[in-house]
Design an enzyme around this catalytic site. Structure first.
Site, PDB file in Angstrom:
ATOM      1  N   ASP A 414       0.837  -1.200   0.000  1.00  0.00           N
ATOM      2  CA  ASP A 414       0.000   0.000   0.000  1.00  0.00           C
ATOM      3  C   ASP A 414       0.876   1.255   0.000  1.00  0.00           C
ATOM      4  OD1 ASP A 414      -2.316   1.464   0.029  1.00  0.00           O
ATOM      5  OD2 ASP A 414      -3.054   0.684   1.938  1.00  0.00           O
ATOM      6  N   GLU A 417       2.791   6.961  -2.512  1.00  0.00           N
ATOM      7  CA  GLU A 417       2.514   8.160  -3.325  1.00  0.00           C
ATOM      8  C   GLU A 417       2.908   9.456  -2.614  1.00  0.00           C
ATOM      9  OE1 GLU A 417      -0.677   5.005  -3.659  1.00  0.00           O
ATOM     10  OE2 GLU A 417      -0.193   6.429  -2.063  1.00  0.00           O
ATOM     11  N   ASP A 481      -8.881   3.712  -3.134  1.00  0.00           N
ATOM     12  CA  ASP A 481      -9.967   4.012  -2.200  1.00  0.00           C
ATOM     13  C   ASP A 481     -11.154   4.644  -2.920  1.00  0.00           C
ATOM     14  OD1 ASP A 481      -8.159   3.093  -0.403  1.00  0.00           O
ATOM     15  OD2 ASP A 481      -7.703   5.046   0.483  1.00  0.00           O
TER      16      ASP A 481
END
Length: 755
Positions: A414, A417, A481
Site C-alpha cells: 500500500d 505516493e 480508495d
C-alpha cells in the site's frame, strides 16, 4: 503544463522559443541529428544570441523511434531513469543536410525544413503523427523555470487513451493530465498510478521517458495536437508503431518490461479483515469458516493494517494482544487451503523500533540539512525507506523474510505516493522530483524481487496501489480508495480500463467499494463485476465485506460468480500468459479488441475479459443494463440466449446475472473444477464452441497450470460437423456446442454433429 492564453498569446510571464528553422540534418552513425535555431536564419547575424535546439532520433527497438530534444547538454542527469529493454535494431539513416530520414522496422521519421523544422512519423505510406513548425519549444515561465515541450498532431476523429489509471472518461481528448502520483482516491483528476504513455486508435503510441512530472495537454493547448512538457533542459520521448492497439502495447511493454506471470491461486477470491474493523483470530476464523459453511470458495485471506500495533506501522511485528501466536495461526489457516496476504507500506512510524534502527543506519530518506525527513500524515513522525540504498533494501526485505518464513505468501504494498519532491537527499543522489513517481517503482520491485527469490518464478504476487511506467512488471495492482456507490463502481472500471491501455496486464478493485458500507444492491452488483475481473478481493474500510453481512442473496451471488470464475481458469490462465508474453491485458477495453469499430471507441462501461467474453457490469439497483455488442451473433454465457450486433441493447437483469456474452466464433475452455483456482486445468477440460461458421477454425491452448507446457486444441467446423484435434495431452477432454457433446482422451481427434 499550459503555456498559452488562447491561440495567439502566451500566459503572463511566459516566453516560448520555438524551433523556427533547420540549420542542418546529419547522419551520426545509427542516429539522425537535427540542429534547430529558435529564429529564422536570414544572415550570419541571426546566429547570435539565440538558443539552438538539438533533436536526436534513434531506434531502441524495431518499430520504435526515440526523440531527444535538448537545449543545454551540460546538465547532469541525476536519475532516476526508466530502464529500457533495447534490441539489436539497426535503423536505416539518410541525410543530405536539409532533409533526413530514420527508419526502424515499419516506422519512419522524416525531417525537413519546410517553414522551419518539421518531423513526420509514418508507416505503410500513411502519416501517423507529426511535429509541425513551432511545435518544439523551449519555454520559460514567470518563476524563471525552463521547460521543453513538444506537440504532436491529432487527426480528425483520433482518440487518445492511457496515461495511467485515470478515473475520468476513457478517451483522454480534451483532458489536461499531470503525471504525478497522489493519494487522492478515485473521484478526482488525481491518480495513484500515473504513466507517461498514451496510445491512439491511429496506429501509434507515445512514451515520454521521464519519471518526474510530465504535463500533458491532450487537445487542450491546441485542440488538434497532443502537447507534453517537462521541466529542465531536455525532453526524451518514443513514438511506437502498432499498427493495432495490441501491437502498440506489445512493443511498449517489450521496451519497459512485461507483466510477470502470477500464480493460479491468486485468481481466486481474496477476503480481507478490512481496514479499521476490530478483528482477532476468532473473528478471522469466523469469517473463513463462514465462507466454507456456505460453500463459498476462498483462496486468500488478507490481514489489513491492524495486524500490527497502532502507531507502530510498519515494524512488521504482529500485535501480541490480538495475535499472540501468529505462526500457529497462519499454520492453521494454511491447513484450510488458504494463502496468506499481509498489508505493508514503506513508511516507518517514529514509535516503531525500526525508525531508530533505520535512522542510525542511514536507511531513511534525509533532508538537505542531514535530518531524517519526517511528517505526521498517516503515521506519527513517519520516515521513508530509501530504496536507492542497496543496504536499505536488504534491511527492509530482511524484515519481510521473517514473515515469509512464518507462512505469509503475498504482500499488499500500500501507499508509496506521498513522497517529497524537494528538500530531501537520496542515497544514490537521485533527483527528488524524479523520485516522487519513481519511488513506487523502487518500492514494489524491492518487495516483488524478494517474493520471487523466496517463492520462485511465477509465485510472486503483490496487491499494489501505486505505480508508474514499468510498474506492470510487478503485479497485481488494485484501484485504491473508492466510495461504495454505483457511480464509484463505474469510475473504478474506467480507471482499470485506462490502466490496461497503459501496459498493465492485471487489475483489481475493492468489491463493494472501500469507503462506507454499500447497500445490498451495490454490493451484489459489484460482486459480479469483481468476480469477472482478473483478480477479486472483498475489502472495505470500516465494515466487513463478508457476503452474509448484507443478505442471503448476496451469499448466493458470491457463490454463483466465484464458481463461474473458477470454472474459467483454463481460459483465464491463458489470458495471463498472453499478458506475460505480449503485454495484452486480461481485462480489455472494447477498442483493444475492436479497433475498427468506431462505435466501440469511447465505450467505458463494459469490457472484454480476454478476447472471448464481453462483460457489462450493471450500475443500477433496478437491474437495467445498457450495453453495446459489435457485429455478429453473441451468446449469453449463463442462459444460452443470443443477441445480435452491432448495436446497443437495454435489458433488465437479476442480481445473479449481467450482460455476459461470448463473442461469435469463440472456443471457450472451461475447467472441470469450480471450487479452487489452482487445479489441473487440462484434466477434463471442456471446449465450448460458440457460433463457429462453416469453414472456420479456432486454436486454443490449455496448460495444466500457469507456466507449464500447454496442450493445443484445434476446432474446425465443416458443414454440420465440428471436429477437434488435441496435441500435447494424455488427459481426458470434451467438445461441446450447445446440447451436443463428445469426449476424447489424450492426443487425437473427436467430432460431433450439430443439431
Amino acid at each position: 503544463m499550459k503555456f498559452t492564453d488562447g491561440y495567439w498569446q502566451t500566459l503572463p510571464g511566459v516566453t516560448i522559443l520555438k524551433a523556427a528553422d533547420l540549420d542542418q540534418v546529419e547522419a551520426a552513425g545509427d542516429r539522425l541529428v537535427a540542429y534547430c535555431p529558435t529564429t529564422r536564419i536570414r544572415h550570419r547575424g541571426d546566429t547570435l544570441n539565440k538558443p539552438v535546439l538539438t533533436v536526436t532520433f534513434d531506434a531502441p527497438a524495431e518499430g520504435v523511434i526515440g526523440v531527444r530534444v535538448e537545449h543545454f547538454q551540460g546538465t547532469r542527469d541525476l536519475g532516476p531513469a526508466f530502464p529500457l529493454h533495447r534490441d539489436d535494431t539497426a535503423p536505416t539513416v539518410t541525410a543530405d543536410g536539409r532533409t533526413g530520414t530514420l527508419t526502424s522496422g515499419d516506422l519512419t521519421v522524416s525531417v525537413d525544413a519546410e517553414n522551419g523544422y518539421r518531423a513526420q512519423f509514418s508507416a505503410g505510406g500513411r502519416v501517423l503523427t507529426a511535429s509541425l513548425p513551432g511545435s518544439v519549444g523551449l519555454v520559460r515561465d514567470g518563476e524563471g523555470r525552463s521547460f521543453v515541450r513538444e506537440q504532436l498532431t491529432l487527426g480528425v476523429g483520433e482518440h487518445v487513451y492511457g496515461l495511467g489509471e485515470r478515473f475520468g472518461p476513457l478517451v483522454k481528448n480534451g483532458q489536461t493530465v499531470d503525471i504525478w502520483n497522489a493519494d487522492g482516491g478515485t473521484a478526482s483528476e488525481q491518480a495513484y498510478k500515473n504513466v507517461p504513455f498514451y496510445l491512439t486508435d491511429r496506429g501509434y503510441g507515445v512514451f515520454v521517458a521521464h519519471p518526474e512530472r510530465v504535463g500533458f495537454e491532450v487537445g487542450t493547448e491546441v485542440v488538434s495536437r497532443s502537447q507534453f512538457s517537462v521541466e529542465g533542459q531536455a525532453l526524451q520521448y518514443y513514438v511506437i508503431h502498432g499498427p493495432s492497439p495490441k501491437e502498440i502495447l506489445d512493443r511498449y511493454t517489450a521496451l519497459t518490461g512485461r507483466p510477470a506471470r502470477v500464480p493460479d491461486w491468486s485468481y481466486g477470491l481474496w477476503l480481507s479483515t478490512s481496514f479499521t474493523t476490530s478483528y482477532d483470530e476468532d473473528s478471522v476464523n469466523a469469517a473463513v469458516d463462514g465462507m466454507a459453511e456456505r460453500a463459498l470458495p476462498l483462496s486468500v485471506f488478507h490481514f489489513d493494517c491492524f495486524w500490527m500495533r497502532q502507531f507502530h506501522w510498519c515494524d512488521f511485528i504482529w500485535d501480541p494482544a490480538t495475535f499472540p501466536d501468529p505462526a500457529a495461526m497462519l499454520e492453521r489457516l494454511r491447513a484450510k487451503g488458504l494463502k496468506i496476504s499481509l498489508w505493508i507500506n514503506p513508511y516507518i512510524a517514529q514509535r516503531s523500533e525500526l525508525f531508530a534502527e533505520g535512522r542510525d543506519l542511514g536507511y531513511l530518506v534525509r533532508t538537505t540539512e542531514g535530518d531524517v525527513w519526517q511528517w505526521d500524515l498517516w503515521q506519527a513522525g513517519m520516515g521513508l525507506v530509501d530504496f536507492t540504498n542497496p543496504d536499505a533494501r536488504d534491511w527492509f526485505t530482511s524484515k519481510l523474510k521473517v514473515l515469509l518464513d512464518m507462512g505469509v505468501d503475498a504482500f499488499k504494498t500500500d501507499f508509496g505516493e506521498r513522497i517529497p519532491s524537494e528538500g530531501v537527499v537520496y542515497h544514490d543522489g537521485s533527483d527528488p522530483a524524479g523520485m516522487h513517481n519513481y519511488y513506487a517503482q523502487a518500492y514494489n520491485q524491492c518487495v516483488f524481487d524478494l517474493l520471487k527469490a523466496e517463492r520462485g518464478e511465477g509465485e510472486a504476487v503483490l496487491f499494489a496501489r501505486s505505480a508508474t511506467a514499468g510498474g506492470q512488471q510487478f503485479p497485481v495492482h488494485w484501484g485504491g480508495d473508492c466510495e461504495s456507490t454505483f457511480v464509484s463502481m463505474a469510475e473504478s472500471l474506467r480507471g482499470g480500463l485506462s490502466l490496461a491501455l497503459s501496459g498493465f496486464g492485471y487489475w483489481s478493485h475493492d468489491i463493494g467499494g472501500f469507503e462506507g458500507t454499500p447497500d445490498p444492491a451495490v454490493f451484489k452488483r459489484w460482486l459480479a463485476f469483481g468476480l469477472l475481473s482478473s483478480h477479486s478481493r472483498l475489502h472495505g474500510s470500516s465494515s466487513s465485506r463478508v457476503p452474509w453481512a448484507f443478505d442471503e442473496e448476496a451469499v448466493d451471488v458470491t457463490r454463483t460468480f466465484t464458481r463461474l470464475k473458477l470454472s474459467l481458469m483454463p481460459y483465464l490462465a491463458q489470458l495471463g500468459e498472453q499478458a506475460h508474453a505480449a503485454g495484452t491485458p486480461v481485462m480489455r477495453p472494447m477498442v483493444l479488441e475492436f479497433p475498427e469499430d468506431r462505435s466501440a471507441a469511447g465505450v467505458d462501461t463494459q469490457y472484454m475479459l480476454g478476447d472471448a467474453l464481453l462483460v457489462a457490469p450493471v450500475f443500477s439497483a433496478d437491474g437495467v443494463a445498457e450495453y453495446y455488442l459489435p457485429a455478429g451473433t453473441w451468446t449469453h454465457l449463463q442462459t444460452g440466449e443470443t443477441r445480435q450486433g452491432p448495436g446497443w441493447h437495454t435489458e433488465t437483469y437479476g442480481f445473479d446475472s449481467l450482460p455476459l456474452f461470448v463473442r461469435p466464433g469463440s472456443v471457450l475452455a472451461r475447467g472441470a473444477v469450480d471450487d479452487r483456482p489452482d487445479y489441473d486445468h487440462l484434466d477434463g477440460v471442456t471446449l465450448d464452441v460458440f457460433g463457429l461458421a462453416d469453414g472456420e477454425s479456432r486454436t486454443v491452448q490449455v496448460a495444466p497450470r500457469t507456466g507449464a507446457e500447454a496442450a493445443t486444441f484445434t476446432v474446425v467446423r465443416t458443414g454440420a460437423t465440428l471436429s477437434a484435434t488435441a496435441e500435447g495431452t494424455t488427459q481426458p477432454w470434451h467438445l461441446r456446442a450447445g446440447a451436443a457433446s463428445a469426449s476424447g482422451s489424450g492426443a487425437g481427434t473427436v467430432s460431433l454433429t450439430l443439431g
